[in-house]
Write a protein that holds these residues in place. Sequence first.
Motif, PDB file in Angstrom:
ATOM      1  N   LEU A 115      23.180  -0.197 -38.513  1.00 21.09           N
ATOM      2  CA  LEU A 115      23.044  -1.117 -37.382  1.00 21.09           C
ATOM      3  C   LEU A 115      23.145  -0.342 -36.081  1.00 21.09           C
ATOM      4  N   ASN A 116      22.751  -0.993 -35.004  1.00 19.99           N
ATOM      5  CA  ASN A 116      22.734  -0.348 -33.691  1.00 19.99           C
ATOM      6  C   ASN A 116      24.100  -0.490 -33.026  1.00 19.99           C
ATOM      7  N   LEU A 117      24.858   0.601 -32.984  1.00 16.08           N
ATOM      8  CA  LEU A 117      26.177   0.607 -32.346  1.00 16.08           C
ATOM      9  C   LEU A 117      26.129   1.122 -30.907  1.00 16.08           C
ATOM     10  N   ASN A 118      24.942   1.473 -30.431  1.00 13.51           N
ATOM     11  CA  ASN A 118      24.842   2.042 -29.089  1.00 13.51           C
ATOM     12  C   ASN A 118      25.303   1.092 -27.985  1.00 13.51           C
ATOM     13  N   PRO A 119      25.018  -0.220 -28.063  1.00 15.45           N
ATOM     14  CA  PRO A 119      25.532  -1.113 -27.014  1.00 15.45           C
ATOM     15  C   PRO A 119      27.057  -1.104 -26.926  1.00 15.45           C
ATOM     16  N   ILE A 120      27.739  -0.992 -28.068  1.00 15.84           N
ATOM     17  CA  ILE A 120      29.203  -0.916 -28.050  1.00 15.84           C
ATOM     18  C   ILE A 120      29.642   0.386 -27.394  1.00 15.84           C
ATOM     19  N   ARG A 121      29.030   1.487 -27.811  1.00 20.83           N
ATOM     20  CA  ARG A 121      29.373   2.799 -27.242  1.00 20.83           C
ATOM     21  C   ARG A 121      29.163   2.820 -25.733  1.00 20.83           C
ATOM     22  N   ASP A 122      28.002   2.347 -25.285  1.00 22.09           N
ATOM     23  CA  ASP A 122      27.667   2.430 -23.865  1.00 22.09           C
ATOM     24  C   ASP A 122      28.490   1.449 -23.036  1.00 22.09           C
ATOM     25  N   SER A 123      28.712   0.255 -23.566  1.00 20.52           N
ATOM     26  CA  SER A 123      29.465  -0.751 -22.819  1.00 20.52           C
ATOM     27  C   SER A 123      30.905  -0.326 -22.601  1.00 20.52           C
ATOM     28  N   LEU A 124      31.499   0.330 -23.603  1.00 21.52           N
ATOM     29  CA  LEU A 124      32.901   0.734 -23.519  1.00 21.52           C
ATOM     30  C   LEU A 124      33.071   2.158 -22.998  1.00 21.52           C
ATOM     31  N   SER A 125      31.954   2.826 -22.699  1.00 23.27           N
ATOM     32  CA  SER A 125      31.986   4.205 -22.187  1.00 23.27           C
ATOM     33  C   SER A 125      32.792   5.121 -23.098  1.00 23.27           C
ATOM     34  N   ILE A 126      32.532   5.017 -24.391  1.00 21.35           N
ATOM     35  CA  ILE A 126      33.169   5.913 -25.347  1.00 21.35           C
ATOM     36  C   ILE A 126      32.162   6.996 -25.738  1.00 21.35           C
ATOM     37  N   PRO A 127      32.641   8.177 -26.136  1.00 20.53           N
ATOM     38  CA  PRO A 127      31.726   9.305 -26.328  1.00 20.53           C
ATOM     39  C   PRO A 127      30.933   9.255 -27.620  1.00 20.53           C
ATOM     40  N   PHE A 128      31.369   8.432 -28.580  1.00 20.96           N
ATOM     41  CA  PHE A 128      30.659   8.414 -29.854  1.00 20.96           C
ATOM     42  C   PHE A 128      30.868   7.079 -30.552  1.00 20.96           C
ATOM     43  N   ALA A 129      29.898   6.719 -31.361  1.00 20.50           N
ATOM     44  CA  ALA A 129      29.985   5.532 -32.215  1.00 20.50           C
ATOM     45  C   ALA A 129      28.989   5.748 -33.344  1.00 20.50           C
ATOM     46  N   ASP A 130      29.304   6.729 -34.200  1.00 16.45           N
ATOM     47  CA  ASP A 130      28.347   7.138 -35.224  1.00 16.45           C
ATOM     48  C   ASP A 130      28.410   6.287 -36.477  1.00 16.45           C
ATOM     49  N   GLY A 131      29.564   5.644 -36.720  1.00 17.49           N
ATOM     50  CA  GLY A 131      29.628   4.828 -37.913  1.00 17.49           C
ATOM     51  C   GLY A 131      31.027   4.347 -38.229  1.00 17.49           C
TER      52      GLY A 131
END
Length: 519
Positions: A115-131
């Motif tokens: 699934l696409n976790l990029n919106p979570i990563r970008d919204s929370l300004s975290i450096p990674f959300a690979d899985g």
Amino acid sequence: MRRNLTLALVVATLISCSSQTENTQEPESVLFQLVDNRPYIEIEVNGVKGKFIVDTGGVHGMNTDFAEKAGVKKGRSFMIQGGGDGEQEAWYGEKAEFHIVGTSIKTLSDSPIILNLNPIRDSLSIPFADGVLGLNLFQEYDLSINYPNRQITFYEKGHHPTDGYEVVPFEFYRNQIPMIKMEIDGVEGDFTVDTGDRSMLTTFSAFYNSLDTSDKELSELRRTGYGVGGPVMAREYVLPSVKISDELQFRSVKTRVPDHSAGAWARSTHAGNLGSGILKNYEVIFDYDKQEMLLKKPPTLSIKEFTYRAANFDSTTQWYLDRLPFEVVAQTDSSLTLQYQNAQIKFIHDSSRPILSSYKSERNNKNPNGVFKFGFDVPNTQDVIEKHFPRPDDLMFGRPIVFWGRSMFLVRDPEGNVLQFFEGGSHWKNSFYAFITDNDNRYKTFTEFVKENGMVLHSDFSNDSTGVNQQNFVHGDIKVELLKLDMRAEEPYNGVGASGVQIESALKSFSKNSTSQTY
């Protein structure tokens, strides 16, 4: 005959026990990064490495970007929901093996979710959300997440430690997520335990409405996170106490009530979620076979009091009293101690210290100031800004900063010292020191302190080309930063404001808390 048979049974039993002991797999451990209150470890799939959340609330899955890099193909699609009002398309991936880097452990999933976790990563300004590593891992191992020490240990089933732990039985919510009994205001409810939930506690509307709400002050509706279904909009309040058992009680618990008309949380029938905002104070062992969660609060670091050498004593202390919620708790002819909740500063009158005292090299026979920033954890950074620093020019950089999922902001006091405020927890407390030095002995003192107190490297911004060695270490909620400079890096740091306190003096303000289970 009976005697010989009995002897044979004893021998057989001893041989069996010896064999079992020899075959017991030694536990393996890895360090993790706690980012936005979620534990991340490094995983390798098909030779591609990434950072994955260890999540009791999820199953094995990976971001679409990571799956593409790792060559994991998408299969049948479906719609998935989570925190937030919405839903998104996801896919079942082909069979994949997840290798936990730094161990021999490999965990399989026949159909990991993509699934696409990029919106979570970008919204929370975290450096990674690979899985995510979820249910499969907890079914294969008894898992210890030692939050203060930032360490995850994988035990063979039935071989985890038990001495000194409080045991909490749980059932499975939807055959997947641990769910425990908790009591609030005398009302008992079922709460899922979700290591992927950044908050301290979430109470869903039906349970919240069953409480006595007359003494509960709800905040304005605000975004409190971001889930698979989009922004998690909620109102927040503070519960005086929450109880799992007589031995496990939590005070001043920052809690949220989501306001969702759709999505997974809108349909939830249980009371709420217990998140990593509380769990991060404990070592937590999950035993899925026995359906038990074991908790123990290891000794953690705290900073009882900041020491501040003030040149303009009267005007500086008055600024802290006027601009921040501190009150005077102790006073002598040459010192003043201010406190608010668990945040405390002792000001010492030192007219010899120049304002905005500059960092100077010890090679020039001038001592650099050891402490150049100090800071606090606060429940909500935006509330502090609105109440105490409402003008845009009050804040350095003119705005708060979100770094690795955590909101923070900086201000400079009248003597040029930098205060840093971090969002986290339910009350104010001392939580951060930043040191600067070019002295090898002081650097050695600091590194020995870090090692002795089990602090873990959180981030490293060292740059050999500029001569700056900048590292950040953590233990529990305590954060320390050290800049060690060589001659090339000295000039840019001239003029750095600092509190006039050397590293070795500041380190004396740290102490280890007791192991009381009450938070």
